[in-house]
Design an enzyme around this catalytic site. Structure first.
Site, short mmCIF file in Angstrom:
data_model
loop_
_atom_site.label_atom_id
_atom_site.label_comp_id
_atom_site.label_asym_id
_atom_site.label_seq_id
_atom_site.Cartn_x
_atom_site.Cartn_y
_atom_site.Cartn_z
N HIS A 199 0.82 -1.21 0.00
CA HIS A 199 0.00 0.00 0.00
C HIS A 199 0.86 1.26 0.00
O HIS A 199 0.49 2.27 -0.60
CB HIS A 199 -0.92 -0.01 1.22
N TYR B 8 4.63 0.08 -2.89
CA TYR B 8 4.42 -0.47 -4.23
C TYR B 8 5.54 -1.42 -4.64
O TYR B 8 6.03 -1.38 -5.76
CB TYR B 8 4.29 0.65 -5.27
N SER C 62 -8.11 3.91 -3.17
CA SER C 62 -9.01 2.84 -2.74
C SER C 62 -9.12 2.76 -1.23
O SER C 62 -8.22 3.18 -0.51
CB SER C 62 -8.49 1.49 -3.28
N HIS C 63 -10.23 2.21 -0.78
CA HIS C 63 -10.41 1.87 0.63
C HIS C 63 -11.19 0.55 0.67
O HIS C 63 -12.27 0.45 1.24
CB HIS C 63 -11.14 2.98 1.38
N HIS D 104 -10.31 -2.94 1.66
CA HIS D 104 -10.39 -3.83 2.82
C HIS D 104 -11.13 -3.20 4.00
O HIS D 104 -11.93 -3.88 4.64
CB HIS D 104 -8.99 -4.29 3.23
N ARG E 7 -8.24 14.96 1.45
CA ARG E 7 -7.01 15.53 2.03
C ARG E 7 -5.87 15.54 1.01
O ARG E 7 -5.05 16.45 0.99
CB ARG E 7 -6.61 14.77 3.31
N GLU F 175 -3.92 5.48 12.39
CA GLU F 175 -4.39 6.18 11.20
C GLU F 175 -5.63 7.01 11.52
O GLU F 175 -6.56 7.10 10.73
CB GLU F 175 -4.65 5.20 10.06
N GLY G 254 -1.97 7.91 -8.83
CA GLY G 254 -3.07 7.01 -8.55
C GLY G 254 -2.80 6.16 -7.34
O GLY G 254 -2.14 6.59 -6.38
N ASN G 255 -3.26 4.92 -7.40
CA ASN G 255 -3.22 4.04 -6.23
C ASN G 255 -3.12 2.60 -6.72
O ASN G 255 -3.68 2.24 -7.74
CB ASN G 255 -4.49 4.24 -5.40
#
Length: 794
Positions: free
Chosen positions: A50, A53, A95-96, A98, A117, A313, A561-562
């Protein structure tokens, strides 16, 4: 620091942090000692997929990332593009997944908060949100719980923080039953004279902690997001953050005000990995170090230890590097907005992250080891397609039952094309998502020009900086607008990752062109299973190659991106069940005159309907592409078959068709435009009828004697096709333009009528389809709510 020469951790403790045995050996080599608990946790989150990478970074290097409008590319909190008139647009998708699988409401809500944010950290005011969602079968009670919870979470956070959710996509497929996907994209308009970067600088400059307090929520969220979901991890609620959108609203205003003082040297959102990530990334990007004192941090819980501080977090928190001597000026701004703000650290010359707690050093690691010089895995790529793909590619349309002008026999039951069309319109993936977007405030800020459900892409009005800062300003708003879309047909990507990913980029650009926007740039969210599985890595590598090819062909660089890997669960036998590979593309485009835009619904009775792109029944020789039933929604929904190859993309035709569509809109000739996608041309025509509440009489240039399949004509997909309508007074000039610029790649196929019906005829006057708008509306607009109501009543 107190250290030990013996390993203080068991293999299980090391694995629980997401660290592999060989990675632990490397950590010890770099430190020259064994880490303590806090340091082990820091490496665990920062060396997770996460954050670093480690499996995907080598693949991402092939993406095009530069262009004349690109101001900030990958590596910062968000990408930034120049959209003219002194305006700059920041945008990003993340993404979120999980967290949303474990706690759908808070998982989705904090996903919205986190991406916002990323936008205002750059100095941009958030102006719009979009989302890309994937769930299992909507008839499944578990899917319904996840679906309703995610939608409620997105609605809650976006509505409360005052940023409109203007578009998106929702797909339902059993492949996502155990692992839903929640991808959120945000756009913002720069409000600061300089783009705010994240690299720390200035030895001696103070480091400010601002925003909310720190608690134990979201512990190890980055590691949690970088591992497969198991029965045990599905109960890992401490890894899910809890958000406060009202506090975030204050944080937006305070940060933008602080940035305008010029006293902020660098800024970083405390997202994944919290304090660990923000301190180490800011230090590493600036080539400096940061000394940080946990005793200065405002907390919401007592008895916290360094490990908890560093891995928390907790949401709505930021880290600033301020100009020395101006820290009180910034603190006063945050206190005025009712937020926490303290000096908690200092920029140092030595490139390390040094963490203090109760007067002692709690952790000390070189910043580069955490944020830059991380593990990198270049895995071996399969030399040929895996067996599942080879088997799927053997399928042809000859495997389907024979059909005629009236319909097709399916499972010993004869179904008319009317019935097939209504069934497809009732499929949740195709059906209206009005149940979803009616819960979103898509008009807050009063800049949403085209509402959800009425166009192929969202369109948001752009206002100059002076107008944003002072709504009473006499400066006229410019005519320009930004369009945005999120797209991915994951079934295409599953069956052929390279071709499917190219198709994702092509469709995103086509959707922007359908509202009159010039595609500019891309942010992507790569949702895949485990890269440690050879098939999973083949899917990831092939899709990245396809995305790269598509972005180069269409001139849309990737700004960031992610990557979200390990999206898989385990069945009862312990076998991994990965999602379909889902590389979601978020694309933005520019509209220079927002009075020249198009929706997808018919506008006027008597308007003429045209099909741009590959014709219905083509006599064109040497075609590079064709309409496909393979990988189609028709094949999956009606025949319950996932097979075949997705449609190939002809980028030369894509560019010509999209340019023709945009030109027609800008000239005022086109009254509507809609991309032909899932469900083929029949579903596209039906959607235009429903959006405009007008019927259509369609005459396909085919006869009952032609050697063709009528289901392929009606429901086949591909061919760079756009359905448009034109007022009869512009027919001659429009057709003249098409003859010059599209040659044989267009057809006049019908007209808009007020009959209340959709009628599709062959050239020899045989009816393929005749359905009422009322029947289509019942299926299309009621599909999702009907399934939810059935479950709630049982």
């Amino acid at each position: 620091m107190t250290t030990t020469s013996e390993n203080p951790f068991s293999p299980q403790e090391i694995a629980s942090e997401g660290i592999k045995p060989e990675e632990y050996t490397e950590i010890v080599r770099r430190l020259g000692r064994h880490p303590n608990k806090a340091e082990l946790g820091m490496f665990g989150v920062m060396w997770s997929e996460h954050c670093c990478y480690k499996n995907s970074r080598p693949l991402l290097k092939q993406f095009p990332t530069t262009g004349p409008r690109i101001l900030v590319g990958p590596g910062e909190n968000a990408g930034v593009v120049d959209i003219g008139d002194g305006l700059q647009l920041a945008f990003k998708i993340e993404s979120h997944n999980h967290p949303s699988a474990v706690e759908p409401f808070q998982g989705a809500a904090t996903g919205v908060g986190g991406i916002l944010r990323d936008i205002f950290t750059m100095g941009a005011r958030p102006i719009a949100l979009l989302n890309s969602l994937r769930f299992g079968d909507l008839n499944d009670p578990k899917t319904q719980r996840l679906f309703t919870g995610v939608v409620a979470g997105i609605s809650h956070y976006g509505n409360c923080v005052g940023v409109p959710t203007v578009g998106g996509e929702v797909y339902f497929d059993p492949a996502y039953s155990g692992n839903p996907l929640v991808n959120v994209m945000a756009l913002g308009l720069m409000e600061t004279s300089e783009i705010v970067k994240s690299g720390a600088s200035g030895v001696g400059n103070p480091v400010l902690y601002v925003g909310s307090t720190t608690g134990r929520d979201g512990m190890g969220g980055a590691s949690f997001a970088s591992a497969e979901l198991t029965q045990a991890s599905m109960d890992n609620r401490p890894a899910v953050q809890v958000g406060d959108p009202f506090l975030e609203k204050s944080l937006i205003e305070a940060c933008l005000e602080a940035f305008k003082t010029g006293a902020v040297v660098a800024a970083q959102d405390m997202g994944a990995a919290g304090i660990t990530c923000s301190t180490s990334e800011m230090a590493a990007k600036g080539g400096v170090g940061i000394e940080f004192d946990l005793d200065k941090i405002p907390v919401r819980e007592s008895g916290m230890i360094p490990y908890e501080y560093l891995l928390s977090e907790s949401q709505e928190r930021m880290l600033f590097v301020a100009e020395k001597g101006r820290e009180q000026e910034l603190i006063a701004i945050f206190h005025r907005w009712g937020l926490q703000a303290v000096v908690a650290g200092t920029v140092i010359a030595e490139p390390i992250v040094r963490i203090w707690f109760e007067g002692k050093i709690a952790a000390e690691i070189t910043a580069e080891a955490l944020a830059e010089n991380t593990p990198l895995y270049e895995r071996e790529l399969l030399t040929e397609a895996p067996e599942y793909a080879k088997k799927a590619w053997q399928w042809t349309k000859d495997n389907l039952p024979a059909c005629d002008v009236t319909g097709i026999e399916i499972g010993r039951n004869w179904q008319s094309w009317n019935q097939i069309l209504l069934t497809l319109l009732d499929t949740p993936t195709i059906a209206s998502k009005s149940w979803v977007y009616r819960q979103y405030d898509h008009q807050v800020q009063n800049n949403t020009v085209l509402l959800p459900g009425g166009a192929d892409a969202a369109v948001v009005r752009l206002r100059p900086l002076e107008k944003i800062q002072n709504p009473q300003s006499k400066i006229q708003n410019p005519k320009s607008a930004v369009a945005a879309t999120v797209d991915c047909n994951s079934r295409y990507v599953y069956l052929d990752p390279y071709e499917g990913a190219k198709a994702v980029v092509a469709e995103a650009a086509r959707n922007l062109s359908c509202v009159g926007a010039e595609p500019l740039a891309v942010t992507d969210n790569l949702n895949f299973g485990s890269p440690e599985n050879p098939i999973g890595y083949w899917q990831l590598a092939s899709a990245c190659r396809g995305l790269s090819a598509g972005c180069r062909e269409l001139g849309t660089p990737v700004t960031g991106g992610n990557v979200s890997l390990y999206n898989e669960t385990f069945d009862a036998e312990g076998n991994p069940q990965p999602i379909y590979p889902t590389p979601v593309v978020g694309m933005v485009g520019l509209i220079e005159d927002l009075t020249k835009i198009c929706g997808q619904g018919w506008q006027n009775i008597g308007d003429i309907i045209y099909l741009l792109g590959l014709p219905i029944q083509s006599q064109i020789e040497n075609l590079k592409l064709k309409i496909e039933l393979g990988a189609s929604e028709y094949l999956a929904t009606i025949h319950h078959t996932i097979a075949g190859r997705p449609p190939r993309v002809d980028f030369e035709l894509e560019r010509c068709v999209q340019q023709a569509c945009r030109h027609g809109i800008r000239c005022g000739w086109l009254k509507s435009a809609h991309d032909v996608a899932e469900g083929g041309v029949a579903v596209t025509i039906a959607e235009c009828c429903l959006a405009g509440n007008l019927g259509a009489e369609i005459n396909f240039p085919i006869t009952t004697n032609d050697d063709l399949r009528f289901d392929e004509v009606l429901f086949g997909e591909g061919g760079a096709r756009i359905l448009v309508s034109v007022n009869s007074e512009n027919q001659e000039i429009w057709e003249s333009y098409l003859e010059e610029h599209l040659g044989e790649y267009w057809q006049k196929i019908g007209k808009v009528v007020n009959s209340g019906n959709l009628q599709i005829l062959t050239a020899d006057n045989h009816k393929l389809v005749q359905v009422s708008i009322e029947d289509m509306r019942d299926r299309y607009y009621g599909a999702i709510s009907k399934r939810l109501a059935i479950q709630n009543n049982t």
